[in-house]
Motif scaffolding. Structure first.
Motif, PDB file in Angstrom:
ATOM      1  N   ASN A  64      33.920  36.157   8.788  1.00  0.00           N
ATOM      2  CA  ASN A  64      34.942  35.175   8.416  1.00  0.00           C
ATOM      3  C   ASN A  64      35.972  35.758   7.449  1.00  0.00           C
ATOM      4  OD1 ASN A  64      33.899  33.085   9.990  1.00  0.00           O
ATOM      5  ND2 ASN A  64      32.489  32.425   8.372  1.00  0.00           N
ATOM      6  N   GLU A  65      35.486  36.527   6.469  1.00  0.00           N
ATOM      7  CA  GLU A  65      36.387  37.126   5.480  1.00  0.00           C
ATOM      8  C   GLU A  65      37.293  38.179   6.124  1.00  0.00           C
ATOM      9  OE1 GLU A  65      33.621  36.754   1.445  1.00  0.00           O
ATOM     10  OE2 GLU A  65      33.313  38.419   2.843  1.00  0.00           O
ATOM     11  N   ILE A  66      36.747  38.915   7.087  1.00  0.00           N
ATOM     12  CA  ILE A  66      37.546  39.913   7.797  1.00  0.00           C
ATOM     13  C   ILE A  66      38.640  39.233   8.616  1.00  0.00           C
ATOM     14  CG2 ILE A  66      37.513  41.675   9.620  1.00  0.00           C
ATOM     15  CD1 ILE A  66      34.671  42.375   8.661  1.00  0.00           C
ATOM     16  N   ALA A  67      38.267  38.140   9.291  1.00  0.00           N
ATOM     17  CA  ALA A  67      39.233  37.390  10.094  1.00  0.00           C
ATOM     18  C   ALA A  67      40.383  36.878   9.227  1.00  0.00           C
ATOM     19  CB  ALA A  67      38.530  36.228  10.795  1.00  0.00           C
ATOM     20  N   GLU A  68      40.058  36.357   8.053  1.00  0.00           N
ATOM     21  CA  GLU A  68      41.079  35.854   7.133  1.00  0.00           C
ATOM     22  C   GLU A  68      41.967  36.997   6.604  1.00  0.00           C
ATOM     23  OE1 GLU A  68      39.250  33.649   4.013  1.00  0.00           O
ATOM     24  OE2 GLU A  68      38.389  32.142   5.351  1.00  0.00           O
ATOM     25  N   ALA A  69      41.338  38.111   6.269  1.00  0.00           N
ATOM     26  CA  ALA A  69      42.082  39.239   5.707  1.00  0.00           C
ATOM     27  C   ALA A  69      43.068  39.838   6.703  1.00  0.00           C
ATOM     28  CB  ALA A  69      41.112  40.317   5.223  1.00  0.00           C
ATOM     29  N   LEU A  70      42.681  39.848   7.984  1.00  0.00           N
ATOM     30  CA  LEU A  70      43.513  40.477   9.012  1.00  0.00           C
ATOM     31  C   LEU A  70      44.314  39.458   9.828  1.00  0.00           C
ATOM     32  CD1 LEU A  70      41.034  43.221  10.328  1.00  0.00           C
ATOM     33  CD2 LEU A  70      42.861  43.454   8.630  1.00  0.00           C
TER      34      LEU A  70
ATOM     35  N   GLU B  98      40.010  48.769  14.704  1.00  0.00           N
ATOM     36  CA  GLU B  98      38.567  48.946  14.523  1.00  0.00           C
ATOM     37  C   GLU B  98      38.260  49.674  13.221  1.00  0.00           C
ATOM     38  OE1 GLU B  98      37.512  49.065  19.311  1.00  0.00           O
ATOM     39  OE2 GLU B  98      37.757  50.921  18.181  1.00  0.00           O
ATOM     40  N   LYS B  99      39.103  50.637  12.855  1.00  0.00           N
ATOM     41  CA  LYS B  99      38.927  51.333  11.578  1.00  0.00           C
ATOM     42  C   LYS B  99      39.144  50.375  10.413  1.00  0.00           C
ATOM     43  CE  LYS B  99      40.374  55.911  13.214  1.00  0.00           C
ATOM     44  NZ  LYS B  99      41.426  56.953  13.124  1.00  0.00           N
ATOM     45  N   GLU B 100      40.134  49.496  10.539  1.00  0.00           N
ATOM     46  CA  GLU B 100      40.394  48.502   9.489  1.00  0.00           C
ATOM     47  C   GLU B 100      39.173  47.603   9.300  1.00  0.00           C
ATOM     48  OE1 GLU B 100      45.236  47.763   9.829  1.00  0.00           O
ATOM     49  OE2 GLU B 100      43.870  46.562  11.050  1.00  0.00           O
ATOM     50  N   ILE B 101      38.602  47.170  10.413  1.00  0.00           N
ATOM     51  CA  ILE B 101      37.440  46.281  10.360  1.00  0.00           C
ATOM     52  C   ILE B 101      36.231  47.013   9.794  1.00  0.00           C
ATOM     53  CG2 ILE B 101      35.755  45.057  11.807  1.00  0.00           C
ATOM     54  CD1 ILE B 101      38.153  44.205  13.563  1.00  0.00           C
TER      55      ILE B 101
ATOM     56  N   LYS C 115      31.550  44.552  18.435  1.00  0.00           N
ATOM     57  CA  LYS C 115      30.788  45.011  19.605  1.00  0.00           C
ATOM     58  C   LYS C 115      31.336  46.338  20.115  1.00  0.00           C
ATOM     59  CE  LYS C 115      29.497  40.352  21.112  1.00  0.00           C
ATOM     60  NZ  LYS C 115      29.714  39.281  22.123  1.00  0.00           N
ATOM     61  N   ASN C 116      32.650  46.464  20.131  1.00  0.00           N
ATOM     62  CA  ASN C 116      33.263  47.708  20.602  1.00  0.00           C
ATOM     63  C   ASN C 116      32.942  48.872  19.664  1.00  0.00           C
ATOM     64  OD1 ASN C 116      34.424  46.447  22.809  1.00  0.00           O
ATOM     65  ND2 ASN C 116      36.352  46.009  21.752  1.00  0.00           N
ATOM     66  N   ILE C 117      32.945  48.586  18.362  1.00  0.00           N
ATOM     67  CA  ILE C 117      32.605  49.624  17.376  1.00  0.00           C
ATOM     68  C   ILE C 117      31.167  50.099  17.587  1.00  0.00           C
ATOM     69  CG2 ILE C 117      32.229  50.095  14.911  1.00  0.00           C
ATOM     70  CD1 ILE C 117      34.529  48.097  14.347  1.00  0.00           C
TER      71      ILE C 117
ATOM     72  N   THR D 121      37.724  37.411  17.708  1.00  0.00           N
ATOM     73  CA  THR D 121      38.341  38.728  17.874  1.00  0.00           C
ATOM     74  C   THR D 121      37.601  39.768  17.036  1.00  0.00           C
ATOM     75  OG1 THR D 121      40.509  37.714  18.223  1.00  0.00           O
ATOM     76  CG2 THR D 121      40.489  40.044  17.673  1.00  0.00           C
ATOM     77  N   VAL D 122      37.212  39.379  15.813  1.00  0.00           N
ATOM     78  CA  VAL D 122      36.434  40.277  14.953  1.00  0.00           C
ATOM     79  C   VAL D 122      35.103  40.605  15.618  1.00  0.00           C
ATOM     80  CG1 VAL D 122      35.310  40.569  12.715  1.00  0.00           C
ATOM     81  CG2 VAL D 122      37.497  39.379  12.853  1.00  0.00           C
ATOM     82  N   ASP D 123      34.459  39.588  16.200  1.00  0.00           N
ATOM     83  CA  ASP D 123      33.178  39.800  16.884  1.00  0.00           C
ATOM     84  C   ASP D 123      33.329  40.780  18.040  1.00  0.00           C
ATOM     85  OD1 ASP D 123      31.721  38.108  15.226  1.00  0.00           O
ATOM     86  OD2 ASP D 123      32.127  36.336  16.444  1.00  0.00           O
ATOM     87  N   THR D 124      34.431  40.655  18.785  1.00  0.00           N
ATOM     88  CA  THR D 124      34.684  41.570  19.905  1.00  0.00           C
ATOM     89  C   THR D 124      34.865  42.997  19.404  1.00  0.00           C
ATOM     90  OG1 THR D 124      35.729  39.821  21.211  1.00  0.00           O
ATOM     91  CG2 THR D 124      36.229  42.097  21.824  1.00  0.00           C
TER      92      THR D 124
END
Length: 203
Positions: free
Chosen positions: A160-166, A146-149, A178-180, A172-175
């Motif tokens: 989309n860019e976050i998903a590609e980077a990680l 979550e800190k990375e995101i 929401k948690n953040i 999963t990024v969307d989830t």
């Protein structure tokens, strides 16, 4: 005469500061830069007594620029000029060699006071800086992922860019988003982006 260079990626802000300083006969603006690389070039050319620099700038941020300036020109005084009042950002600028730290929403009179203070070999830290531990506690609630995101959001990356980077799925990024939001008690995409930018130097 105090020679000064201003580094800020918003030209309108530079112009405003310069207009105000025209009436100060002991301060002379010898250069202005919109990114860190331009700042370094100007410092090497003009060797000013004081540099005012934003922390977040293109090409080379204010922290790295300050570190390089102090290495090459130890006598040059650097003032951080920023919207960030987080402990980590202030500490990083101190460690880089900055002699002062002032917030962008402070008065121009206070900025002039900061310039004169550091030019006389003293330090100046904005009395408007108010640090609390609540921001740090919020960060500690987040997982490593979550800190990375959150950091990537602060860097301006979209889902989309976050998903590609990680190397993870967009869902999963969307989830994680929401948690953040739930953990730091923030509602909405805009507020999350603002929070991520403001807390960028906390982790």
């Amino acid at each position: 005469m105090i020679t000064l260079i201003i580094a800020e990626d918003h030209q309108a802000l530079i112009d405003g500061i310069k207009s105000f300083l025209e009436y100060e006969h002991d301060i002379n603006v010898v250069g202005e830069a919109n990114d860190g690389e331009m700042l370094l070039d100007l410092v090497r050319k003009n060797q000013p007594q004081v540099v005012i620099t934003d922390i977040r700038m293109p090409k080379c941020d204010g922290i790295q620029a300050t570190r390089l300036i102090k290495k090459e020109f130890p006598a040059t005084k650097v003032i951080a000029f920023s919207m960030f009042d987080q402990v980590e950002a202030i500490d990083q600028m101190k460690q880089a060699g900055a002699s002062g730290y002032i917030l962008k929403n402070s008065s121009l009179k206070k900025l002039i006071e900061a310039i004169r203070t550091v030019a006389s070999n003293k330090t100046f830290y904005d009395d408007a800086i108010s640090i609390t531990n609540s921001n740090t506690k919020e960060i500690l609630l987040l997982s490593i992922r979550e800190k990375e995101i959150l950091k990537l959001i602060g860097d301006g990356k979209n889902t989309n860019e976050i998903a590609e980077a990680l190397f993870i799925a967009k869902s999963t990024v969307d989830t994680h988003r929401k948690n953040i939001l739930k953990k730091i008690s923030i509602n909405g995409k805009t507020d999350l982006i603002r929070y991520a930018i403001e807390r960028k130097y906390d982790f």
